[in-house]
Write a protein that holds these residues in place. Structure first.
Motif, PDB file in Angstrom:
ATOM      1  N   PHE A 484       0.833  -1.195   0.000  1.00 52.43           N
ATOM      2  CA  PHE A 484       0.000   0.000   0.000  1.00 52.43           C
ATOM      3  C   PHE A 484       0.872   1.252   0.000  1.00 52.43           C
ATOM      4  CE2 PHE A 484      -2.813  -3.199   1.739  1.00 52.43           C
ATOM      5  CZ  PHE A 484      -4.057  -2.873   1.200  1.00 52.43           C
ATOM      6  N   PRO A 485       0.735   2.116  -0.999  1.00 56.89           N
ATOM      7  CA  PRO A 485       1.415   3.406  -0.915  1.00 56.89           C
ATOM      8  C   PRO A 485       0.898   4.170   0.305  1.00 56.89           C
ATOM      9  CG  PRO A 485       0.499   3.044  -3.111  1.00 56.89           C
ATOM     10  CD  PRO A 485      -0.063   1.983  -2.231  1.00 56.89           C
ATOM     11  N   VAL A 486       1.784   4.799   1.052  1.00 60.65           N
ATOM     12  CA  VAL A 486       1.399   5.494   2.285  1.00 60.65           C
ATOM     13  C   VAL A 486       1.716   6.980   2.148  1.00 60.65           C
ATOM     14  CG1 VAL A 486       1.715   5.673   4.775  1.00 60.65           C
ATOM     15  CG2 VAL A 486       1.806   3.429   3.663  1.00 60.65           C
ATOM     16  N   VAL A 487       0.712   7.797   2.426  1.00 64.70           N
ATOM     17  CA  VAL A 487       0.880   9.241   2.457  1.00 64.70           C
ATOM     18  C   VAL A 487       0.625   9.695   3.886  1.00 64.70           C
ATOM     19  CG1 VAL A 487       0.006  11.466   1.652  1.00 64.70           C
ATOM     20  CG2 VAL A 487       0.142   9.521   0.071  1.00 64.70           C
ATOM     21  N   ARG A 488       1.577  10.422   4.448  1.00 63.68           N
ATOM     22  CA  ARG A 488       1.433  10.924   5.815  1.00 63.68           C
ATOM     23  C   ARG A 488       0.860  12.337   5.769  1.00 63.68           C
ATOM     24  NH1 ARG A 488       3.133   8.458  10.919  1.00 63.68           N
ATOM     25  NH2 ARG A 488       4.794   6.959  10.498  1.00 63.68           N
ATOM     26  N   ARG A 489      -0.313  12.513   6.337  1.00 64.26           N
ATOM     27  CA  ARG A 489      -0.861  13.864   6.467  1.00 64.26           C
ATOM     28  C   ARG A 489      -1.973  13.852   7.503  1.00 64.26           C
ATOM     29  NH1 ARG A 489      -3.531  12.809   1.065  1.00 64.26           N
ATOM     30  NH2 ARG A 489      -5.784  12.852   1.444  1.00 64.26           N
ATOM     31  N   ASN A 490      -2.172  14.998   8.126  1.00 59.87           N
ATOM     32  CA  ASN A 490      -3.228  15.152   9.122  1.00 59.87           C
ATOM     33  C   ASN A 490      -4.335  16.012   8.518  1.00 59.87           C
ATOM     34  OD1 ASN A 490      -1.129  14.000  10.634  1.00 59.87           O
ATOM     35  ND2 ASN A 490      -1.835  14.971  12.514  1.00 59.87           N
ATOM     36  N   ASP A 491      -5.401  15.355   8.058  1.00 61.39           N
ATOM     37  CA  ASP A 491      -6.526  16.086   7.494  1.00 61.39           C
ATOM     38  C   ASP A 491      -7.798  15.291   7.735  1.00 61.39           C
ATOM     39  OD1 ASP A 491      -6.509  14.024   5.633  1.00 61.39           O
ATOM     40  OD2 ASP A 491      -5.799  15.248   3.967  1.00 61.39           O
ATOM     41  N   ASP A 492      -8.856  15.660   7.018  1.00 67.68           N
ATOM     42  CA  ASP A 492     -10.162  15.060   7.284  1.00 67.68           C
ATOM     43  C   ASP A 492     -10.312  13.642   6.747  1.00 67.68           C
ATOM     44  OD1 ASP A 492     -10.922  17.353   8.554  1.00 67.68           O
ATOM     45  OD2 ASP A 492     -12.021  18.199   6.858  1.00 67.68           O
ATOM     46  N   ALA A 493      -9.277  13.082   6.124  1.00 69.23           N
ATOM     47  CA  ALA A 493      -9.389  11.735   5.572  1.00 69.23           C
ATOM     48  C   ALA A 493      -9.658  10.699   6.655  1.00 69.23           C
ATOM     49  CB  ALA A 493      -8.118  11.367   4.808  1.00 69.23           C
ATOM     50  N   VAL A 494      -9.293  11.003   7.908  1.00 70.26           N
ATOM     51  CA  VAL A 494      -9.540  10.055   8.995  1.00 70.26           C
ATOM     52  C   VAL A 494     -10.710  10.491   9.868  1.00 70.26           C
ATOM     53  CG1 VAL A 494      -7.159   9.252   9.039  1.00 70.26           C
ATOM     54  CG2 VAL A 494      -7.842  11.153  10.530  1.00 70.26           C
ATOM     55  N   GLY A 495     -11.437  11.504   9.438  1.00 81.99           N
ATOM     56  CA  GLY A 495     -12.690  11.862  10.065  1.00 81.99           C
ATOM     57  C   GLY A 495     -12.587  12.606  11.377  1.00 81.99           C
ATOM     58  N   HIS A 496     -13.749  13.138  11.784  1.00 81.07           N
ATOM     59  CA  HIS A 496     -13.941  13.715  13.109  1.00 81.07           C
ATOM     60  C   HIS A 496     -15.018  12.877  13.784  1.00 81.07           C
ATOM     61  CE1 HIS A 496     -12.823  17.982  11.442  1.00 81.07           C
ATOM     62  NE2 HIS A 496     -11.790  17.154  11.471  1.00 81.07           N
ATOM     63  N   GLY A 497     -14.666  12.144  14.807  1.00 81.62           N
ATOM     64  CA  GLY A 497     -15.610  11.234  15.442  1.00 81.62           C
ATOM     65  C   GLY A 497     -16.249  11.814  16.689  1.00 81.62           C
ATOM     66  N   GLN A 498     -17.426  11.288  17.018  1.00 80.93           N
ATOM     67  CA  GLN A 498     -18.117  11.627  18.260  1.00 80.93           C
ATOM     68  C   GLN A 498     -18.642  10.311  18.846  1.00 80.93           C
ATOM     69  OE1 GLN A 498     -17.668  14.893  18.225  1.00 80.93           O
ATOM     70  NE2 GLN A 498     -17.459  15.051  15.994  1.00 80.93           N
TER      71      GLN A 498
END
Length: 538
Positions: A484-498
């Motif tokens: 799997f190609p891996v891109v490191r970044r902190n954005d909304d791709a991993v969602g905001h959970g509640q």
């Protein structure tokens, strides 16, 4: 931002949302005698004002609601394509446009608010709008998340005069803490409140909105709005870690969360998503994403074989990470989706997981200056492949990313979960589930770093892993080693959970630190006084 406000005594109401003003709105109606359903609705309606890039009157909604007699109901307030839509010049490109009038389907969110209130709310429907109307009229500070979206989407804003008028000052997007006022939207919210949403579905608000859209070339008609109906059904579910995870059936992608949980449950129980076993999770995530691209559609208009997709045989194939597809994979959906989740639960037995969205940030990129409504672009999720079950047809709902979750154990509600994240929502929920199974507290679950696998285009061996910078190196190495190609970044791709969780000592709520949100637990007012317009739980 993330905080939890606690009040003395045994917490018997928990609420979490991605914006502190939305949480405040929900808390306010509880203090007026409302229940968890009222709290979730007041928060959701306020989000349409304070998070206008993610959700609103012009978007869709799905929810699960648990009621005191033990039942859980699904509220599907997603809208269909205009009956008169005909693929135009863009059809030769092989894919739907991502923005613009051809992507606008019937917006179902307002009808969903009204349906939820009739089903299980306590307070009069108009009262749930009071806080939001004040916010829209008097203005609210632009939050960090909205400011980032305004900066990122400057090109979209510049193309529409309505967007420019509301979200820019002298041609420049508003910045953090500048004041956002939306008087036209305030008037629309008042009309929706007073008419229980019929102002949009056959009334003056709908007529104005359609006039605006048709002026831009949309096929949406007042008849399309008038024909819209919110669908009340039962959820689908699967047991994972001793808890039953319930979610909405298709056209929601919730079925693919259940596939993932089934596949993970068949693997050794000590596998964690943030270690070397990340590659196992990734293969399962990829397989479920492939199934989503191949099979998910509106069951009212196409065959979606839920029994097959959740069968032991199919789950076994997914757990091996190499399932066979009987249909081709459609084009990869966008890797993110702007969505707002609200979760709540109370001591009376009500619980809500509510998800609402414009799909991409600012939806279609069109804002009607008369109604203040931002039109979503949910139609961009249709396929233009005639062989796809998600093929575009008038009157058909698209395959949908919205994915509400409620959990229960031995018949008792144990939690309500929600997240943004577009097609990655099943993967994000699966990571929540794995951490909860390992015994983590809700706040710790949301603070843990996350990663997701994007959908792959036809012919590509895998999607790309988007991993936050905090994901441990051994997990990233395992993902890369699995191809799997891996891109490191902190954005909304991993969602905001509640998350709201019920424990013997009360209810506990947590909001994602990646969002502008807060969570609150408090003592709710006991006793339930039915409203005259209350609908039966059916």
């Amino acid at each position: 931002m993330s905080s939890v406000q606690r009040h003395p005594g045994r917490p018997d109401l928990g609420l979490a949302s991605p914006h502190e003003l939305a949480t405040q709105a929900g808390k306010s109606v509880v203090e007026q005698g409302g229940n968890a359903v009222d709290a979730a609705l007041a928060a959701a309606i306020t989000l349409s004002v304070v998070y206008p890039h993610q959700c609103g009157v012009g978007g869709d909604l799905m929810a699960l609601v648990a009621v005191p007699d033990g039942r859980v109901l699904t509220v599907n307030a997603t809208g269909a394509a205009p009956t008169g839509i005909i693929p135009g010049d863009w059809a030769t490109a092989g894919a739907m446009p991502t923005r613009g009038p051809d992507t606008v389907t019937v917006p179902g969110a307002a009808a969903g608010w009204a349906a939820l209130s009739r089903l299980a709310g306590r307070l009069p429907f108009p009262r749930l709008f009071d806080f939001a109307v004040v916010c829209a009229t008097e203005g609210v500070p632009v939050s960090p998340d909205l400011a980032r979206a305004l900066s990122h989407e400057q090109e979209i804003l510049a193309q529409d005069p309505g967007m420019q008028a509301v979200f820019c000052s002298r041609g420049v997007p508003l910045v953090v803490n500048s004041v956002l006022t939306q008087p036209a939207l305030a008037r629309t919210l008042e009309a929706v409140a007073e008419t229980h949403a019929s102002a949009l579905y056959g009334g003056d608000v709908g007529k104005a909105f359609v006039t605006f859209l048709r002026g831009h070339g949309s096929a949406l008609s007042t008849g399309d709005l008038a024909r819209h109906e919110t669908e009340i059904t039962v959820p689908i579910g699967r047991v994972f870690g001793g808890e039953e995870y319930l979610t909405a059936p298709p056209n929601s992608q919730g079925i693919h969360l259940l596939q993932i949980l089934g596949a993970l449950d068949a693997l050794p129980s000590n596998l964690a998503p943030l270690g070397p076993a990340a590659k196992v999770y990734a293969r399962v995530f990829q397989a479920a994403a492939d199934d989503r691209a191949a099979y998910l559609a509106d069951p009212r208009a196409a065959l979606v074989d839920v029994e097959y997709l959740l069968s032991d045989a199919r789950i076994a194939e997914l757990s091996c990470g190499a399932p066979q597809l009987t249909r081709p994979i459609a084009s990869a959906p966008p890797s993110t989706g702007d969505t707002a989740a609200v979760v709540s639960a109370d001591g009376e037995g009500y619980a809500v997981s509510l998800i609402q969205s414009l799909f991409r940030s600012f939806g279609s990129g069109l804002l009607d200056p008369v109604t203040g409504i931002v039109a979503h672009n949910r139609g961009s999720a249709f396929s233009l492949d005639p062989a796809s079950p998600n093929y575009l047809r008038g009157g058909k709902r698209p395959a949908h990313t919205l994915l509400p979750v409620i959990t229960r154990r031995d018949g008792e509600i144990t939690g309500a979960h929600g997240t943004m994240g577009g097609p990655a929502q099943p993967q994000i929920h699966a990571q929540f589930a794995a951490h909860l199974k390992a015994g983590m507290e809700p706040a710790d679950v949301l603070h843990r770093p996350r990663w997701s696998v994007t959908g792959r285009a036809p012919g590509d061996p895998t999607g790309t892993v988007v991993a936050e910078h905090e994901v441990p190196a051994d997990a990233v190495d395992a993902l890369g080693g699995a191809g799997f190609p891996v891109v490191r970044r902190n954005d909304d791709a991993v969602g905001h959970g509640q998350i709201v969780r019920r424990r013997p000592d009360g209810l506990f709520a947590a909001a994602d630190p990646r969002s502008d949100g807060t969570a609150v637990t408090l003592i709710s007012r006991a006793g339930r006084e039915p409203r005259d317009d209350q609908a039966p739980y059916s």
